[in-house]
Design a protein around this motif. Sequence first.
Motif, mmCIF file in Angstrom:
data_model
loop_
_atom_site.group_PDB
_atom_site.id
_atom_site.type_symbol
_atom_site.label_atom_id
_atom_site.label_comp_id
_atom_site.label_asym_id
_atom_site.label_seq_id
_atom_site.Cartn_x
_atom_site.Cartn_y
_atom_site.Cartn_z
ATOM 1 N N THR A 90 -31.712 -36.012 -75.799
ATOM 2 C CA THR A 90 -32.163 -37.403 -75.692
ATOM 3 C C THR A 90 -31.266 -38.061 -74.645
ATOM 4 N N SER A 91 -31.788 -39.031 -73.937
ATOM 5 C CA SER A 91 -30.994 -39.574 -72.825
ATOM 6 C C SER A 91 -30.026 -40.670 -73.285
ATOM 7 N N GLU A 92 -30.156 -41.080 -74.565
ATOM 8 C CA GLU A 92 -29.401 -42.270 -75.004
ATOM 9 C C GLU A 92 -27.882 -42.145 -74.945
ATOM 10 N N GLY A 93 -27.371 -40.955 -75.274
ATOM 11 C CA GLY A 93 -25.933 -40.853 -75.506
ATOM 12 C C GLY A 93 -25.067 -40.724 -74.270
ATOM 13 N N PHE A 94 -25.675 -40.566 -73.095
ATOM 14 C CA PHE A 94 -24.860 -40.267 -71.919
ATOM 15 C C PHE A 94 -24.030 -41.466 -71.446
ATOM 16 N N ASP A 95 -24.571 -42.685 -71.681
ATOM 17 C CA ASP A 95 -23.773 -43.855 -71.278
ATOM 18 C C ASP A 95 -22.500 -43.945 -72.112
ATOM 19 N N ALA A 129 -25.997 -40.962 -65.723
ATOM 20 C CA ALA A 129 -24.885 -41.772 -66.252
ATOM 21 C C ALA A 129 -23.763 -41.921 -65.227
ATOM 22 N N GLY A 130 -23.997 -41.435 -64.009
ATOM 23 C CA GLY A 130 -22.982 -41.578 -62.953
ATOM 24 C C GLY A 130 -21.825 -40.611 -63.125
ATOM 25 N N LEU A 131 -22.094 -39.472 -63.809
ATOM 26 C CA LEU A 131 -21.021 -38.493 -64.029
ATOM 27 C C LEU A 131 -21.238 -37.229 -63.190
ATOM 28 N N ALA A 132 -21.762 -37.428 -61.972
ATOM 29 C CA ALA A 132 -21.957 -36.259 -61.115
ATOM 30 C C ALA A 132 -21.517 -36.576 -59.680
ATOM 31 N N GLY A 133 -20.660 -37.583 -59.551
ATOM 32 C CA GLY A 133 -20.246 -38.004 -58.197
ATOM 33 C C GLY A 133 -19.286 -37.023 -57.535
ATOM 34 N N GLN A 134 -18.810 -37.445 -56.368
ATOM 35 C CA GLN A 134 -17.904 -36.612 -55.530
ATOM 36 C C GLN A 134 -16.687 -36.077 -56.282
ATOM 37 N N GLY A 135 -16.214 -36.885 -57.228
ATOM 38 C CA GLY A 135 -14.985 -36.528 -57.938
ATOM 39 C C GLY A 135 -15.252 -35.829 -59.264
ATOM 40 N N VAL A 136 -16.394 -35.149 -59.347
ATOM 41 C CA VAL A 136 -16.720 -34.447 -60.593
ATOM 42 C C VAL A 136 -17.045 -32.997 -60.262
ATOM 43 N N ARG A 137 -16.443 -32.069 -60.980
ATOM 44 C CA ARG A 137 -16.853 -30.665 -60.834
ATOM 45 C C ARG A 137 -17.335 -30.157 -62.181
ATOM 46 N N ILE A 138 -18.161 -29.085 -62.122
ATOM 47 C CA ILE A 138 -18.794 -28.630 -63.361
ATOM 48 C C ILE A 138 -18.632 -27.124 -63.553
ATOM 49 N N GLY A 139 -18.208 -26.738 -64.739
ATOM 50 C CA GLY A 139 -18.090 -25.321 -65.088
ATOM 51 C C GLY A 139 -19.260 -24.927 -65.980
ATOM 52 N N LEU A 140 -19.803 -23.734 -65.746
ATOM 53 C CA LEU A 140 -20.960 -23.277 -66.520
ATOM 54 C C LEU A 140 -20.625 -21.967 -67.220
ATOM 55 N N GLU A 141 -20.861 -21.927 -68.517
ATOM 56 C CA GLU A 141 -20.632 -20.697 -69.274
ATOM 57 C C GLU A 141 -21.847 -19.779 -69.083
ATOM 58 N N LYS A 142 -21.646 -18.478 -69.191
ATOM 59 C CA LYS A 142 -22.785 -17.559 -69.106
ATOM 60 C C LYS A 142 -23.568 -17.596 -70.422
ATOM 61 N N PRO A 143 -24.738 -17.126 -70.562
ATOM 62 C CA PRO A 143 -25.506 -16.428 -69.533
ATOM 63 C C PRO A 143 -26.263 -17.397 -68.626
ATOM 64 N N LEU A 144 -26.251 -17.080 -67.323
ATOM 65 C CA LEU A 144 -26.973 -17.920 -66.376
ATOM 66 C C LEU A 144 -28.350 -17.302 -66.140
ATOM 67 N N GLY A 145 -29.213 -17.489 -67.140
ATOM 68 C CA GLY A 145 -30.567 -16.988 -67.027
ATOM 69 C C GLY A 145 -30.726 -15.630 -67.694
ATOM 70 N N ILE A 146 -31.991 -15.194 -67.730
ATOM 71 C CA ILE A 146 -32.287 -13.879 -68.312
ATOM 72 C C ILE A 146 -32.887 -12.960 -67.256
#
Length: 477
Positions: A90-95, A129-146
């Motif tokens: 749901t989109s509500e909680g990101f703010d 929610a503005g949490l993807a700007g220049q100063g944000v990096r993201i780590g992704l756990e596997k599995p990345l697809g099937i």
Amino acid sequence: MSFTADTLLLFGATGDLARRMLLPSLCALDADGLLPEKLRIVGTARSPMSDSEYRNFARAALEKFLPANRRGRMADFLNRLHYQANDVTTSEGFDALATAVGDSKDRLAIFLSTAPSLFEVSIEGLRQAGLAGQGVRIGLEKPLGIDLASSREINDAVAAAFPEARIFRIDHYLGKETVQNLLALRFANSLFEPLWNATHIDHVQITVAETVGLEDRVDFYDQTGALRDMVQNHMLQLLSLVAMEPPSSFEADPVRDEKVKVLRALRPLAANESVTGQYRGGAVGGQIVPGYDEELKRDSGTETFVALKAHLDNWRWQGVPFYLRTGKRMHERVTEIVVQFRCVPHSIFKGARMQPNRLVIGIQPEENISLSLMAKVPGLDRDGIALRSVPLDIAMPDAFSGTHKRIAYERLLLDLIEGKQTLFVRRDEVEAQWAWIDAIREEWAREGLQPKPYNAGSWGPSAAIALAERDGVSWHE
Ligand code: NAP
């Protein structure tokens, strides 16, 4: 953009991986004074919890999964923790998440430790929610697809909000000390590199053997199988580190450029170059264990074992097979790489049994490196010189006593916080891995290949032994 994060936002903060690996790794880093002084860790998942309830949850996890001598002042670590509930569907909680992150929006590291089916909605929520700007990096756990198509879909969704330089795809094998040591062995010693090619190496073996069965991953595993669970990621990463050309530096792109060249050089397998298996009941470590179908409570065509004979179509490795095998309920838990050198071209020791040199890099359970060398058996040699292969061992814990054996995630989480990408997998690597794996699965489907039964506690079906033995090769056991 290079920055050290002020806040780590951890999705899936109440999950199994968070309890067993992520929270213990972060606490151990803190105990060693390695976390940035002001780092806050904000956990998020659906379960409603206050900060203090989450700290209690974390304390219980640390007491269970982190040895007491690595916990440091646990209260200091727990004080870094905060919690904000959010259902990503749901989109509500990101703010509210953005509020919890506060001023760190420009120095933020996010780690998605949830099912990958939630990545796309999570990333869209973060973006809005503005949490993807220049100063944000993201780590992704596997599995990345099937497969390649689903992996591209995930990669596209992430790329819509984050450029590649701010995406950190985890393969936790790359966080293991001995795996990094493989690079030190190859590129910090002049001894091996001149021999590291088809002229001097006969073949390479990579084994990842587990003694456990399905555990509690029943549905996930049955839809995945050994090829996609182990070979697609961990084993191909190990193969690429063994086989890559020397990178110009240990920076992220030079290393990953060389790895991806290896992955793209993988030749599609021929029909007789793979064997699959599924365990039946047996005994592991003296304990009677049920078969896969009994654990699953139904029949299944999923492989719990796979052995492959891979080839790299490039100059360095022409004609050198790479034998890969992985399985569950195997005889012993071991992860190792074996580099088998060729025999000397001519023996001057008539009658002596010559054995080629062999380098064994043990990754699990013990971290050690062993090089077998031929040596003279002491004696007066009245019947000619007798030779024997003797190991030159480097047991890493002995060589570096006083250092901790670290959890692989310690290194990776610290690199995520500090923005060092070398030990993370780039998009083109993941996609090259999937392209090769998809072709194998298509071949299996065409052939109607069914896994062969093997007894729990064995080294897999006899066909896997034959796969190597018809080339005159024995698996290292
Ligand atoms: P898990 O125990 O099932 O935990 C899943 C986490 O996601 C929980 O914190 C759950 O918390 C949260 N979650 C589920 N639905 C959500 C939603 N709609 N919104 C927000 N949060 C939600 O899984 P895991 O074992 O920790 O694994 C996480 C990922 O790592 C998976 O992709 C898994 O394949 C991968 N992985 C796990 C391991 C391992 O050893 N466990 C190893 C390698 C890779 P709530 O229920 O409170 O929402």
